[in-house]
Design a protein around this motif. Sequence first.
Motif, mmCIF file in Angstrom:
data_model
loop_
_atom_site.group_PDB
_atom_site.id
_atom_site.type_symbol
_atom_site.label_atom_id
_atom_site.label_comp_id
_atom_site.label_asym_id
_atom_site.label_seq_id
_atom_site.Cartn_x
_atom_site.Cartn_y
_atom_site.Cartn_z
ATOM 1 N N CYS A 340 -3.145 -8.196 -7.270
ATOM 2 C CA CYS A 340 -2.225 -7.230 -6.671
ATOM 3 C C CYS A 340 -1.774 -7.671 -5.287
ATOM 4 C CB CYS A 340 -2.885 -5.852 -6.566
ATOM 5 S SG CYS A 340 -4.226 -5.777 -5.334
ATOM 6 N N VAL A 341 -0.722 -6.999 -4.787
ATOM 7 C CA VAL A 341 -0.408 -6.981 -3.360
ATOM 8 C C VAL A 341 -0.697 -5.570 -2.875
ATOM 9 C CG1 VAL A 341 1.271 -8.850 -3.332
ATOM 10 C CG2 VAL A 341 2.040 -6.514 -3.800
ATOM 11 N N GLU A 342 -1.123 -5.460 -1.627
ATOM 12 C CA GLU A 342 -1.629 -4.186 -1.114
ATOM 13 C C GLU A 342 -1.091 -3.921 0.285
ATOM 14 O OE1 GLU A 342 -5.915 -3.571 -1.436
ATOM 15 O OE2 GLU A 342 -5.941 -3.132 0.709
ATOM 16 N N TRP A 343 -0.592 -2.710 0.498
ATOM 17 C CA TRP A 343 -0.164 -2.273 1.833
ATOM 18 C C TRP A 343 -1.205 -1.295 2.355
ATOM 19 C CZ3 TRP A 343 2.725 -3.533 5.729
ATOM 20 C CH2 TRP A 343 3.017 -2.592 6.711
ATOM 21 N N LYS A 344 -1.850 -1.650 3.466
ATOM 22 C CA LYS A 344 -2.963 -0.866 3.973
ATOM 23 C C LYS A 344 -2.525 0.359 4.765
ATOM 24 C CE LYS A 344 -6.237 -4.723 4.259
ATOM 25 N NZ LYS A 344 -7.165 -4.195 3.246
ATOM 26 N N GLY A 345 -1.232 0.495 5.056
ATOM 27 C CA GLY A 345 -0.782 1.638 5.830
ATOM 28 C C GLY A 345 -0.981 1.456 7.313
ATOM 29 N N THR A 346 -1.494 0.290 7.734
ATOM 30 C CA THR A 346 -1.709 0.007 9.156
ATOM 31 C C THR A 346 -1.026 -1.315 9.507
ATOM 32 O OG1 THR A 346 -3.831 -1.007 8.573
ATOM 33 C CG2 THR A 346 -3.881 1.270 9.333
ATOM 34 N N SER A 347 0.170 -1.483 8.990
ATOM 35 C CA SER A 347 0.980 -2.681 9.251
ATOM 36 C C SER A 347 0.306 -3.961 8.786
ATOM 37 C CB SER A 347 1.316 -2.788 10.755
ATOM 38 O OG SER A 347 2.100 -1.697 11.153
ATOM 39 N N GLN A 348 -0.307 -3.923 7.609
ATOM 40 C CA GLN A 348 -0.873 -5.149 7.050
ATOM 41 C C GLN A 348 -0.612 -5.207 5.557
ATOM 42 O OE1 GLN A 348 -4.796 -6.588 8.270
ATOM 43 N NE2 GLN A 348 -5.275 -7.006 6.128
ATOM 44 N N GLY A 361 1.283 -10.566 6.020
ATOM 45 C CA GLY A 361 2.125 -10.235 7.171
ATOM 46 C C GLY A 361 2.017 -8.773 7.530
ATOM 47 N N SER A 362 2.973 -8.280 8.320
ATOM 48 C CA SER A 362 2.926 -6.906 8.814
ATOM 49 C C SER A 362 4.172 -6.109 8.439
ATOM 50 C CB SER A 362 2.765 -6.913 10.340
ATOM 51 O OG SER A 362 3.871 -7.550 10.951
ATOM 52 N N GLU A 363 5.002 -6.641 7.561
ATOM 53 C CA GLU A 363 6.227 -5.944 7.156
ATOM 54 C C GLU A 363 6.040 -5.334 5.775
ATOM 55 O OE1 GLU A 363 10.995 -6.852 6.412
ATOM 56 O OE2 GLU A 363 9.678 -8.393 7.257
ATOM 57 N N LYS A 364 6.305 -4.032 5.687
ATOM 58 C CA LYS A 364 6.127 -3.330 4.414
ATOM 59 C C LYS A 364 7.348 -3.516 3.523
ATOM 60 C CE LYS A 364 5.670 1.309 2.424
ATOM 61 N NZ LYS A 364 5.589 2.755 2.705
ATOM 62 N N PRO A 365 7.193 -4.027 2.311
ATOM 63 C CA PRO A 365 8.324 -4.128 1.382
ATOM 64 C C PRO A 365 8.664 -2.753 0.815
ATOM 65 C CG PRO A 365 6.320 -4.944 0.344
ATOM 66 C CD PRO A 365 5.957 -4.623 1.761
ATOM 67 N N ARG A 366 9.939 -2.382 0.864
ATOM 68 C CA ARG A 366 10.366 -1.085 0.353
ATOM 69 C C ARG A 366 10.347 -1.050 -1.174
ATOM 70 N NH1 ARG A 366 13.476 1.790 4.143
ATOM 71 N NH2 ARG A 366 14.910 2.559 2.551
ATOM 72 N N VAL A 367 10.635 -2.198 -1.779
ATOM 73 C CA VAL A 367 10.556 -2.329 -3.229
ATOM 74 C C VAL A 367 9.848 -3.646 -3.537
ATOM 75 C CG1 VAL A 367 11.853 -2.561 -5.384
ATOM 76 C CG2 VAL A 367 12.700 -1.035 -3.582
ATOM 77 N N VAL A 368 8.882 -3.605 -4.439
ATOM 78 C CA VAL A 368 8.139 -4.805 -4.833
ATOM 79 C C VAL A 368 8.565 -5.199 -6.240
ATOM 80 C CG1 VAL A 368 5.873 -5.803 -5.307
ATOM 81 C CG2 VAL A 368 6.164 -4.239 -3.386
ATOM 82 N N GLY A 369 9.012 -6.454 -6.392
ATOM 83 C CA GLY A 369 9.309 -6.993 -7.712
ATOM 84 C C GLY A 369 8.137 -7.827 -8.205
ATOM 85 N N ILE A 370 7.789 -7.659 -9.470
ATOM 86 C CA ILE A 370 6.622 -8.361 -10.028
ATOM 87 C C ILE A 370 7.087 -9.217 -11.210
ATOM 88 C CG2 ILE A 370 4.341 -8.092 -11.074
ATOM 89 C CD1 ILE A 370 4.152 -5.391 -9.632
ATOM 90 N N TRP A 371 6.848 -10.541 -11.094
ATOM 91 C CA TRP A 371 7.247 -11.524 -12.117
ATOM 92 C C TRP A 371 5.992 -12.073 -12.769
ATOM 93 C CZ3 TRP A 371 10.696 -13.695 -15.185
ATOM 94 C CH2 TRP A 371 10.536 -15.015 -15.598
ATOM 95 N N LEU A 372 5.865 -11.856 -14.077
ATOM 96 C CA LEU A 372 4.702 -12.298 -14.843
ATOM 97 C C LEU A 372 5.149 -13.315 -15.879
ATOM 98 C CD1 LEU A 372 1.674 -11.979 -15.538
ATOM 99 C CD2 LEU A 372 2.323 -10.095 -17.053
ATOM 100 N N ASP A 373 4.718 -14.559 -15.707
ATOM 101 C CA ASP A 373 5.056 -15.637 -16.631
ATOM 102 C C ASP A 373 3.781 -16.042 -17.366
ATOM 103 O OD1 ASP A 373 5.794 -17.895 -17.998
ATOM 104 O OD2 ASP A 373 6.855 -18.830 -16.326
#
Length: 424
Positions: A340-348, A361-373
Amino acid sequence: MAGLDIGPTVPVWLAEDDLGCIICHGLLAWPVTLPCGHSFCRDCLKGLWGARRHWSCPTCREGAAQQLDLRKNTLLQDLADKYSRAVGELEGGQGRTPIPAPDPAPGPQRRTAQLRAVASKSITEVDHKLAELVEQLVDIVRRLQSQRHLPESGPDNKMNTLGMAFSDGMDISSASPKQGTSNTPEGKMRDILHDLEEIQEKLRENFTEKEPLEEKRQVKLSKAPSSSSCPLVDQSQPASKQVSRFAQWAVSLTFDLRSLSCSLKVSEDCQTVTVSHFSRFYPWSHERFATCQVLCSQAFSSGQKYWEVDTQNCSHWAVGVASWGMSRDQILGRTRDSWCVEWKGTSQLSAWHMVKETVLGSEKPRVVGIWLDLEQEKLAFYSVANQEKLLFECPVSGSSPLHAAFWLYGLHPGNSLSIRPVKV
């Protein structure tokens, strides 16, 4: 008295997940074990109980009639200390130990560099903890504000104590005194909420300004994988009009109610999951998660798949994939069959792969795209704006069918994640 024969020393391989706290997601500190057998950091447990006014296990929800006497589990504490020392030695003294592991004869420059690294990490952890506490206070004040009547006082009711402080005219909003403050309880709550939100915004700005150089380096590495299996961007169209390069592989997903945690609810179309204000009573099932997690019904065992998740209405989340056999009392990314990718709610922003965290990084993605090959057994996460921007790529195991997986943690009522249509 003769000494005890401890026998031969047997090496044991431990991961941080084996000694971790599911509340703070870190190594156990002053661990306590509840009657049900689950263990947590004492301060994490007291903080959770204090905010929610009940004494139940966060994992299995087994409750107690009165607050428990939390005593240190000395065996777990010793194991956590030994693990910390071992990590410190492996990472040159920059692990989780409060003091770097000593070298036989460390040079003064090396020792100074180690101390600075540990001090910097400690300050960052304190900042993140402070931000979490402020967010909890904001949540408490908002809940009080939403109540029509203040509750009656009680000896064990911390929420009532705060309410009585308002009604007695106690001024605790000294962080930002304002002219013309209302003397009513509602007015004081509005003022305090305003002050807390100002502090919260300053903390976020502080995190953004102090992004560690190591995080930036890891972001650059994650953006340039050695052999990506992802399709290339179509440069023939303007960026503002480009459709998703993954459009032909987009899949339609729905949440699986069998796996849904009792703390969550889903929309009628089964494409939005929300943290409920109260625990919901779903029929018991061994397939239901104990924590705020849910899988999607669709299972993928071959081919290439893509979907997008809208995260704008959630302050703490993780999105990724997992096998259906993932343990229902474990956390997404902390097992060998989930990523997974995880946003901790504290800029991480972090990625979890093979039970290991990578800070992105410290930037929250507004939309996450997930590519599974699944043909090349690769998984990639993207921040989706006008076009996809690679966040992280890693290998996955195709030995078992994989499902889209979601985690909404922090138990903030109203937080939600949505599966959104892919641009075509």
